[in-house]
Design an enzyme around this catalytic site. Structure first.
Site, mmCIF file in Angstrom:
data_model
loop_
_atom_site.group_PDB
_atom_site.id
_atom_site.type_symbol
_atom_site.label_atom_id
_atom_site.label_comp_id
_atom_site.label_asym_id
_atom_site.label_seq_id
_atom_site.Cartn_x
_atom_site.Cartn_y
_atom_site.Cartn_z
ATOM 1 C CG ASN A 10 -1.926 1.099 1.227
ATOM 2 O OD1 ASN A 10 -1.637 2.227 0.840
ATOM 3 N ND2 ASN A 10 -3.134 0.792 1.680
ATOM 4 C CG ASP A 12 -3.224 4.670 0.706
ATOM 5 O OD1 ASP A 12 -3.229 4.552 -0.533
ATOM 6 O OD2 ASP A 12 -4.161 4.297 1.421
ATOM 7 C CG HIS A 13 0.625 6.315 4.974
ATOM 8 N ND1 HIS A 13 -0.195 7.322 5.444
ATOM 9 C CD2 HIS A 13 0.016 5.156 5.328
ATOM 10 C CE1 HIS A 13 -1.233 6.796 6.074
ATOM 11 N NE2 HIS A 13 -1.123 5.489 6.013
ATOM 12 N NE ARG A 21 7.151 22.053 1.805
ATOM 13 C CZ ARG A 21 8.473 22.167 1.746
ATOM 14 N NH1 ARG A 21 9.242 21.384 2.491
ATOM 15 N NH2 ARG A 21 9.035 23.073 0.976
ATOM 16 C CG HIS A 46 -8.301 4.145 1.381
ATOM 17 N ND1 HIS A 46 -8.451 4.076 2.749
ATOM 18 C CD2 HIS A 46 -9.523 4.475 0.897
ATOM 19 C CE1 HIS A 46 -9.700 4.368 3.070
ATOM 20 N NE2 HIS A 46 -10.372 4.628 1.957
ATOM 21 N NE ARG A 48 -8.086 7.406 4.614
ATOM 22 C CZ ARG A 48 -8.823 7.001 5.630
ATOM 23 N NH1 ARG A 48 -10.003 7.555 5.849
ATOM 24 N NH2 ARG A 48 -8.409 6.036 6.423
ATOM 25 N NE ARG A 52 -8.078 11.401 5.645
ATOM 26 C CZ ARG A 52 -8.626 11.070 6.809
ATOM 27 N NH1 ARG A 52 -7.888 10.511 7.745
ATOM 28 N NH2 ARG A 52 -9.898 11.274 7.034
ATOM 29 C CD GLU A 76 -7.029 -0.445 1.419
ATOM 30 O OE1 GLU A 76 -6.609 -1.490 1.967
ATOM 31 O OE2 GLU A 76 -6.785 0.690 1.871
ATOM 32 C CB THR A 106 -5.075 4.987 9.920
ATOM 33 O OG1 THR A 106 -4.922 3.939 8.953
ATOM 34 C CG2 THR A 106 -5.091 4.404 11.324
ATOM 35 C CB THR A 107 -8.928 1.949 8.064
ATOM 36 O OG1 THR A 107 -8.892 2.611 6.799
ATOM 37 C CG2 THR A 107 -10.179 1.103 8.146
ATOM 38 C CD GLU A 157 -6.807 -6.402 3.380
ATOM 39 O OE1 GLU A 157 -5.954 -5.696 3.973
ATOM 40 O OE2 GLU A 157 -7.086 -6.267 2.177
ATOM 41 C CG HIS A 196 -4.944 -1.655 10.004
ATOM 42 N ND1 HIS A 196 -5.198 -0.588 9.177
ATOM 43 C CD2 HIS A 196 -4.838 -1.130 11.253
ATOM 44 C CE1 HIS A 196 -5.268 0.530 9.888
ATOM 45 N NE2 HIS A 196 -5.041 0.235 11.149
ATOM 46 N N GLY A 218 1.277 -1.375 4.296
ATOM 47 C CA GLY A 218 1.641 -0.064 3.786
ATOM 48 C C GLY A 218 2.449 0.771 4.746
#
Length: 245
Positions: A10, A12-13, A21, A46, A48, A52, A76, A106-107, A157, A196, A218
């Site tokens: 994942n 995402d981050h 920034r 994901h 969202r 974000r 996701e 987070t989820t 999952e 997760h 992730g």
């Protein structure tokens, strides 16, 4: 010989850091390229509702990248008309339906499928009809597994965040809950994934559940990448998983 458990990464981050920034660096698509080159079996992202992390443009680019690489994209998404329309437009390999609250960092848990079948079933049906594999991110309980099967999911999952935060006897009890839910899911014809909060050790722990076919990881990998680089973090995760099988 048992089939190797797949590793989905994942990214995402990477987008979270970029968005702090408001620029274009670091690029999550570049991270996905590195992840696939390092041996990731697929990419998870994901999208969202508040964008974000990943953006619509990222999903467009990731769809192209994964198609060209011949690797699956796991989108996701919340159970909303907007996200359904996006999924149907891009046709990822899989769509994992997840809970979403705008105020959460987070989820925070699994999707409540039991009791909400009437809302989830039409979305799952539309995705499946479009050839998109339907996954539900749920808590490892009999009620949620049965409900996932009832709405037509192909995959569950399991949320492993609780397992990762516990220790000692409490962690052992949670492991048994995961094992029981995995056995029940396979008995219903569902494929079992988990994710997760997993790190090298807890991901290796999941290998003791023979029914698990895929881990999606992730935050830990992106955090490790700060210190060792993303390819090295993925290689180490793969090695930890393989050593535990």
């Amino acid at each position: 010989m048992a089939e190797r458990v797949r590793l989905g990464v994942n990214i995402d981050h990477v987008a979270t850091v970029r968005n702090a920034r408001g620029g274009v660096h670091p690029d999550p698509v570049r991270a996905a390229e590195q992840a696939l080159a390092a041996g990731a079996d697929g990419i998870t992202a994901h999208l969202r509702e508040d964008r974000r992390h990943i953006t619509d443009r990222d999903i467009e680019a990731l769809s192209v990248l994964c198609a060209e690489a011949g690797r699956p994209l796991n989108l996701e998404m919340a159970v909303t008309d907007e996200m359904l329309a996006i999924a149907l437009r891009h046709r990822p390999h899989a769509a994992c339906l997840v809970p979403e609250r705008r105020e959460e960092v987070t989820t925070e848990g699994g999707l409540a499928v039991a009791g909400h079948e009437a809302r989830i079933s039409p979305v799952a049906s539309a995705l499946s009809t479009a050839g998109i594999r339907v996954s539900l991110f749920i808590e490892p309980t009999p009620e949620q597994v049965d409900a996932a099967h009832a709405v037509g999911a192909q995959v569950v999952e399991f949320h492993t965040g609780r397992y990762c935060h516990l220790s000692g006897d409490d962690r052992a009890v949670e492991f048994e809950r995961l094992q029981a839910a995995a056995t029940r899911a396979v008995g219903l014809g569902l494929e079992v994934h988990a994710g997760h909060g997993l790190d090298y050790q807890t991901a290796a722990d999941m290998m003791a559940i023979a029914e698990v076919r895929e881990l999606n990881i992730g935050h830990f990998l992106i955090g490790e990448a700060v210190f060792v680089g993303l390819p090295t973090a993925i290689h180490r995760m793969r090695a930890a998983m393989d050593a535990a099988t």
